[in-house]
Design an enzyme around this catalytic site. Structure first.
Site, PDB file in Angstrom:
ATOM      1  N   LYS A  17      10.830   3.617  11.816  1.00 53.58           N
ATOM      2  CA  LYS A  17      10.264   2.595  12.706  1.00 53.58           C
ATOM      3  C   LYS A  17      11.250   1.424  12.871  1.00 53.58           C
ATOM      4  CE  LYS A  17       6.396   1.915  10.364  1.00 53.58           C
ATOM      5  NZ  LYS A  17       6.642   2.781   9.193  1.00 53.58           N
ATOM      6  N   ARG A  92      -2.241  -1.291   9.854  1.00 53.00           N
ATOM      7  CA  ARG A  92      -2.212  -0.226   8.849  1.00 53.00           C
ATOM      8  C   ARG A  92      -3.607   0.147   8.354  1.00 53.00           C
ATOM      9  NH1 ARG A  92       3.547  -1.473   7.023  1.00 53.00           N
ATOM     10  NH2 ARG A  92       4.043   0.001   5.394  1.00 53.00           N
ATOM     11  N   ARG A 126      18.137   4.749   1.521  1.00 42.49           N
ATOM     12  CA  ARG A 126      18.171   3.665   2.516  1.00 42.49           C
ATOM     13  C   ARG A 126      18.778   2.386   1.917  1.00 42.49           C
ATOM     14  NH1 ARG A 126      12.674   2.353   5.677  1.00 42.49           N
ATOM     15  NH2 ARG A 126      11.853   1.612   3.696  1.00 42.49           N
ATOM     16  N   ARG A 154      16.009  -2.033  -1.062  1.00 46.73           N
ATOM     17  CA  ARG A 154      14.691  -2.666  -1.246  1.00 46.73           C
ATOM     18  C   ARG A 154      14.123  -2.233  -2.580  1.00 46.73           C
ATOM     19  NH1 ARG A 154      11.226  -1.616   4.133  1.00 46.73           N
ATOM     20  NH2 ARG A 154       9.636  -1.439   2.533  1.00 46.73           N
ATOM     21  N   ARG A 165       3.514   4.762  -1.838  1.00 50.33           N
ATOM     22  CA  ARG A 165       3.377   4.245  -0.466  1.00 50.33           C
ATOM     23  C   ARG A 165       2.924   5.359   0.474  1.00 50.33           C
ATOM     24  NH1 ARG A 165       9.117   1.874   0.254  1.00 50.33           N
ATOM     25  NH2 ARG A 165       8.474   1.321   2.353  1.00 50.33           N
TER      26      ARG A 165
HETATM   27  P1  AMP Z   1       7.073  -1.909   5.340  1.00 52.84           P
HETATM   28  O1  AMP Z   1       8.391  -2.590   5.348  1.00 52.84           O
HETATM   29  O2  AMP Z   1       6.418  -1.905   6.698  1.00 52.84           O
HETATM   30  O3  AMP Z   1       7.141  -0.517   4.729  1.00 52.84           O
HETATM   31  O4  AMP Z   1       6.108  -2.776   4.392  1.00 52.84           O
HETATM   32  C1  AMP Z   1       6.422  -2.990   3.030  1.00 52.84           C
HETATM   33  C2  AMP Z   1       5.150  -3.320   2.261  1.00 52.84           C
HETATM   34  O5  AMP Z   1       4.554  -4.512   2.801  1.00 52.84           O
HETATM   35  C3  AMP Z   1       4.060  -2.267   2.335  1.00 52.84           C
HETATM   36  O6  AMP Z   1       4.230  -1.240   1.358  1.00 52.84           O
HETATM   37  C4  AMP Z   1       2.795  -3.113   2.075  1.00 52.84           C
HETATM   38  O7  AMP Z   1       2.675  -3.440   0.704  1.00 52.84           O
HETATM   39  C5  AMP Z   1       3.127  -4.402   2.818  1.00 52.84           C
HETATM   40  N1  AMP Z   1       2.683  -4.375   4.240  1.00 52.84           N
HETATM   41  C6  AMP Z   1       3.470  -4.398   5.356  1.00 52.84           C
HETATM   42  N2  AMP Z   1       2.736  -4.387   6.477  1.00 52.84           N
HETATM   43  C7  AMP Z   1       1.437  -4.334   6.077  1.00 52.84           C
HETATM   44  C8  AMP Z   1       0.185  -4.274   6.770  1.00 52.84           C
HETATM   45  N3  AMP Z   1       0.127  -4.262   8.111  1.00 52.84           N
HETATM   46  N4  AMP Z   1      -0.955  -4.222   6.019  1.00 52.84           N
HETATM   47  C9  AMP Z   1      -0.911  -4.255   4.673  1.00 52.84           C
HETATM   48  N5  AMP Z   1       0.232  -4.298   3.952  1.00 52.84           N
HETATM   49  C10 AMP Z   1       1.407  -4.339   4.641  1.00 52.84           C
END
Ligand code: AMP
Length: 212
Positions: A17, A92, A126, A154, A165
């Site tokens: 994404k 989400r 990554r 990360r 995740r």
């Molecule tokens: P991402 O970079 O989008 O994979 O997000 C990293 C982490 O941030 C996720 O594993 C969640 O813990 C949190 N997170 C990001 N976006 C959301 C969302 N829309 N709702 C809930 N948690 C989120």
């Protein structure tokens, strides 16, 4: 307050994404909003919000809906949000999707479909350039030599956290694809090919829409 029509970039963690969002932004003119990036920024700055989100993120769990919706509402007050946004990693959960409907009309949902095993190998390789924000991969997209020395991983990109995740995605987020399919908004794209192939598929879908 409501902003113009928005696009959702949907898919499991590591589906590409973040990598594909630049292309979609440049074709549609809609700024990318990544709740994951916003949360990481808050953690780095040590804000109260960041402190409360950190343990969820490190454990592969979702941050509570209320916290996410507060972030989104603030982001929508920026002038650049008026003509709609490209959401990456949001919504989400079903409550987030329903709350979003009060704020914008969802124009389409581009869903990148990738198998779990491929995701694990992608995510553990990554790396991010902290200066430009560009995302690389040790095998699939190596960084140029002048950048490779400063790359960071990360801390939720370890195999153990990635598996958590993914479980969270399948339980809480994947059901949203049905929600959008029923509304005729879901466009599924095979996200398993190489980056250029996936970009080409996305480009075709968007250009077809613009031409129609
Ligand atoms: P991402 O970079 O989008 O994979 O997000 C990293 C982490 O941030 C996720 O594993 C969640 O813990 C949190 N997170 C990001 N976006 C959301 C969302 N829309 N709702 C809930 N948690 C989120």
């Amino acid at each position: 307050m409501r902003v113009g029509k928005s696009i959702i970039l949907f898919g499991p963690p590591g589906a590409g994404k973040g990598t594909q969002s630049g292309l979609i932004s440049s074709i549609t003119g809609k700024p990318q909003v990544s709740t994951g990036d916003m949360l990481r920024e808050a953690v780095k700055e040590g804000t109260d919000l960041g402190k409360s989100a950190q343990s969820y993120m490190e454990n592969g769990l979702l941050v509570p809906d209320q916290v996410i919706m507060d972030l989104i509402r603030v982001r929508l007050t920026n002038d650049d949000a008026d003509s709609g946004l490209l959401f990456d990693g949001f919504p989400r959960t079903l409550p987030q999707a329903m709350a979003l409907e009060q704020l914008t009309e969802v124009e389409k949902v581009i869903s990148l479909v990738v198998e779990d095993d491929e995701i694990v190998s992608r995510i553990t390789g990554r790396r991010t350039d902290p200066v430009s924000g560009e995302i690389y991969h040790v095998v699939f997209k190596p960084a140029p030599p002048e950048v490779s020395g400063r790359l960071v991983q990360r801390n939720d990109d370890t195999e153990e956290t990635v598996r958590k995740r993914l479980a969270t995605f399948h339980q809480q987020t994947a059901p949203l694809s049905e929600y959008y399919r029923e509304r005729g908004l879901l466009i599924e794209i095979d996200g398993s090919g190489d980056i250029k192939q996936v970009s080409a598929s996305i480009g075709t879908v968007l250009e077809k829409d613009i031409g129609s």
